[in-house]
Design an enzyme around this catalytic site. Structure first.
Site: not given
Ligand code: NOJ
Length: 768
Positions: A299
């Site tokens: 993430d």
């Molecule tokens: C953080 C989020 O938790 C995740 O779900 C997302 O895909 C990413 N940011 C990218 O934006």
């Protein structure tokens, strides 16, 4: 033959050093018909890559425009461009639009030594520009075909805009509506969640990943992110193995079985170990036990955050932990691109791990057809025709209607008559065409939704009187900033009360702003924010015929409304077509059929509250006449929810009868169950017939109910139908403490009905 080719490639990579020749080799690898499988092409390509280039494939940078996490933007752009040229980037996220995607793709294809195309990722969560309902709302439809269609519309629009890969579906189960990201999931149940995970993956990826209207999907956030303690965003999760295997993991497994190409790890730690560095989850379970062949992305900056968690001593250590655990691509922490080459050279990380990660990434790029034509998703004409098409609008309207849940309809206040009525439309969200779009919608235009007021105007000849009553917010909301609520300005109340008095019916549109749920939007209170409760009570005083239309991204606590307001319609945030969908339901053009995918509590103090709880040794029902306190309950509130999981009414009524099952079955036999459903009301309608089981005693205590089947059944008024279910070992077994799936002989109860409180019951036993 294969050896010969590899030798040729090895030689050529040594001899032909010019970028032109190398790119020719790349082309040869892709076009060589003797390399019949993607794996062989990938292996060949690997042999001509330097360690730096391999690590580059494992690096993902955010684009230069939209941000979805804290990031040192701006100053970083130069470095990013430079790294693109040097082959130090394998993927970018939040780059969008055919021209922008073409621009970054062109840099790597033309200027980097190997010219390996980027895979472009994006959060296509509930649509790209044409928005479907938020995922939690879609889950309320229980309509797998419509959910799949919604994902395929999202994929087609995103792909037409140059995107190859979505960070969806989020398949995190959650039992905690305080957690803002419940809006992005499918609710609290692993069986429904698994079915929806499959539907979404199939919708995004279609049958052919190389088609120009499909994109790779991501099952996220592996794992247990939805169990954030106290519902506070990014908090740790502490859960036992039984909950992990039976509740958290099933939707991930379902996504894997449906062929999802990528997994994303969560931000959280699980039982003391950040999931980004969790070898047990990523290695033992995902890559070994499930044999997942796609790749894992971290993430946003979660590799680096292992330092902040207190699990890694520095960035290099974090990179080492993550790559060893099985994270193949680093999103935006730069830890791989900055540290991994050295880690390999110093002998801390085996290059075979890097090779494995790169293989996985390249395979997906080949499957997407990016090596055939890196610009295949960059056709501006297609972009123009696909995005926002009439067909897409119809598809999102269809799922929007299906996602609405009728919570209360006293004296059949609904559906409304289409003429001869004077209707007051009141509430801060009634004319809002931005909030209705919901959270997580970075590509769509602001204010591009159809507001409820606009929808109502289009569907009737009634006289509509609109008054806001109060503002919800004091400042223009955005996706990334904190919201500011109006808690004092009641100057609009008077006018709203006057129109309510002068109307036959009031449609009161209240709830959460679209940006009030989603990432970083945890709440401690689940009531109507701001001064909406007060407004509602004042309006009700003026006119009792109130239809409360709720806009929200999570279950709310609605005790007062549920007791007093005669009609309540749960309309979530339904996306672009919200107003039309709500109007069609209120006017009866569509008979609501949605069912709650998450329990609505009576009080925040009951959370976590979920239907598939355990009985305890002193269950909630006390013995008649018993006035002792020693049983599992609260002394100040009922234990039961306000609205249970699976709950939802219709304008018609359904009757269940004749629930049948044989007395006993062998463990491996199919258990056939049938029930008769009759439409006993005055409208044609659709019912989600739900089947729950209870395994009465087992080596690991089983929940009081578990959803194990559901069917959408459409019946004309007066019509009846026999509905059949079949249960196999898959539904009757469970995972024990070691994560082993077992089916035990013994007695089971079956409940079939209209929600998780279904009372129609029968029993059977499983024999060895
Ligand atoms: C953080 C989020 O938790 C995740 O779900 C997302 O895909 C990413 N940011 C990218 O934006």
């Amino acid at each position: 033959m294969r050896k010969k080719l590899l030798l040729f490639l090895l030689l050529s990579s040594g001899i032909l050093l010019s970028s032109f020749s190398i790119k020719k080799d790349l082309k040869m690898i892709n076009n060589d018909s003797t390399k019949d499988s993607t794996d062989v092409k990938v292996d060949s390509l690997l042999t001509i890559m330097t360690l730096e280039e391999k690590v580059g494939q494992m690096n993902q940078y955010n684009g230069f425009w939209d941000v979805t996490g804290p990031s040192p933007e701006g100053g970083n752009a130069e470095k990013k461009y430079d790294d693109l040229r040097k082959g130090r980037v394998g993927s970018m996220l939040t780059v969008r639009g055919t021209d922008q995607v073409r621009a970054v793709q062109k840099i790597v294809v033309e200027e980097s030594r190997l010219g390996i195309p980027l895979i472009i990722g994006f959060d296509v969560i509930h649509g790209y520009k044409t928005l479907s309902p938020i995922p939690l709302a879609e889950a309320a439809s229980w309509d797998l075909e419509a959910i799949k269609k919604s994902a395929s519309v999202a994929a087609a629009e995103a792909a037409a805009s140059g995107i190859n890969w979505t960070f969806a579906p989020m398949v995190d189960i959650s039992r905690d509506p305080r957690w803002g990201r419940v809006m992005e999931g499918a609710g609290e149940d692993p069986f429904l969640g698994s079915a929806i995970a499959r539907a979404r993956v199939r919708g995004f990826q279609g049958d052919d990943l190389s088609a120009v209207n499909t994109i790779a999907a991501t099952a996220k956030h592996f794992a247990a992110y939805g169990f954030a303690e106290a519902g506070r965003e990014y908090n740790k999760a502490d859960i036992g193995t039984v909950t992990l295997h039976n509740i958290v993991l099933p939707p991930f497994k379902a996504a894997e079985e449906a062929g999802v190409k990528t997994f994303m790890n969560g931000f959280n730690e699980l039982n003391g170990i950040p999931v980004t560095g969790n070898e047990f989850l990523l290695g033992d379970i995902l890559k070994e036990k499930w044999n997942f062949e796609g790749f894992v992305i971290s993430d946003w900056a979660s590799i680096g955050e292992m330092v902040t968690h207190g699990y890694a001593k520095d960035m290099a250590h974090a990179a080492e932990i993550a790559v060893k655990a099985g994270v193949d691509m680093d999103m935006e922490s730069s830890s791989y691109v900055d540290e991994l080459v050295e880690l390999v050279k110093a002998g801390h990380v085996d290059e075979a791990l890097v090779d494995d990660a790169v293989r996985r990434i390249l395979r997906v790029k080949f499957e997407l057809g990016l090596f055939d034509d890196p610009y295949k998703y960059c056709d501006p004409e297609r972009e123009e025709t696909v995005i926002g098409s009439k067909e897409n609008q119809e598809a999102v309207l269809d799922i929007a209607k299906k996602s609405i849940v009728l919570l209360k309809n006293e004296n059949n206040l609904l559906p409304l008559k289409k003429t001869g009525q004077r209707i007051a439309v009141i509430g801060p969200l009634a004319d809002d065409n931005n909030s209705v779009l919901g959270s997580w919608r970075i590509a769509s235009e602001d204010n591009s939704g159809i507001s409820i007021l606009e929808g109502l105007k289009q569907y009737s000849g009634n006289e509509l009187l609109f008054e806001k009553g109060a503002e919800l917010l004091t400042k223009k909301p955005t996706f990334i900033n904190e919201l500011e609520f109006n808690t004092t300005d009641k100057s609009g109340f008077e006018k709203a009360i006057t129109v309510a008095k002068n109307s036959d019916v009031v449609i009161l549109v209240l709830g959460e702003h679209g940006f009030q749920s989603g990432e970083g939007r945890s709440r401690t209170a689940l009531d109507l924010p701001g001064i909406q409760q007060e407004l509602m009570e004042k309006i009700y005083e003026a006119n009792k015929n109130v239809i409360l239309v709720l806009n929200n991204g999570r279950p709310l606590v609605l005790n007062w409304a549920s007791e007093n307001i005669p009609a309540i319609v749960e309309a979530w945030h339904l996306g672009t077509q919200t107003g039309n969908a709500v109007a069609q339901v209120l006017y009866g053009d569509y008979n609501p059929s949605g069912k709650l995918p998450m329990t609505f509590p009576r009080s925040v103090g009951q959370i976590p509250i979920y239907y598939n709880h355990k009985n305890t040794g002193r269950p909630v029902d006390p013995q008649p006449g018993d006035n002792m306190v020693f049983w599992s309950h609260y002394i100040d509130e009922e234990s039961s929810p306000l609205y249970p999981f699976g709950f939802g009414l219709s304008y018609t009524s359904f009757n269940y009868s004749n629930l049948k099952v044989e007395n006993s079955f062998a463990v491996n036999e199919e258990v056939k169950v049938s029930v008769e459903l009759s439409n006993t009301g005055d409208y044609d309608g659709k019912e989600v017939v739900q089947l729950y089981i209870r395994d009465l005693f087992a080596k690991v205590v089983r929940p009081v109910r578990e959803l194990k089947g559901f069917q959408l059944v459409e019946l004309k008024k007066g019509e009846s139908k026999t509905v059949n279910f079949s249960l196999t070992e898959k539904e009757l077994g469970y995972y024990d403490q070691n994560g082993d799936f077992i089916v035990e002989p013994g007695d089971f109860e079956i409940f079939v009905g209209t929600n998780s409180n279904a009372s129609l019951k029968t029993t059977f036993s499983l024999q060895q």
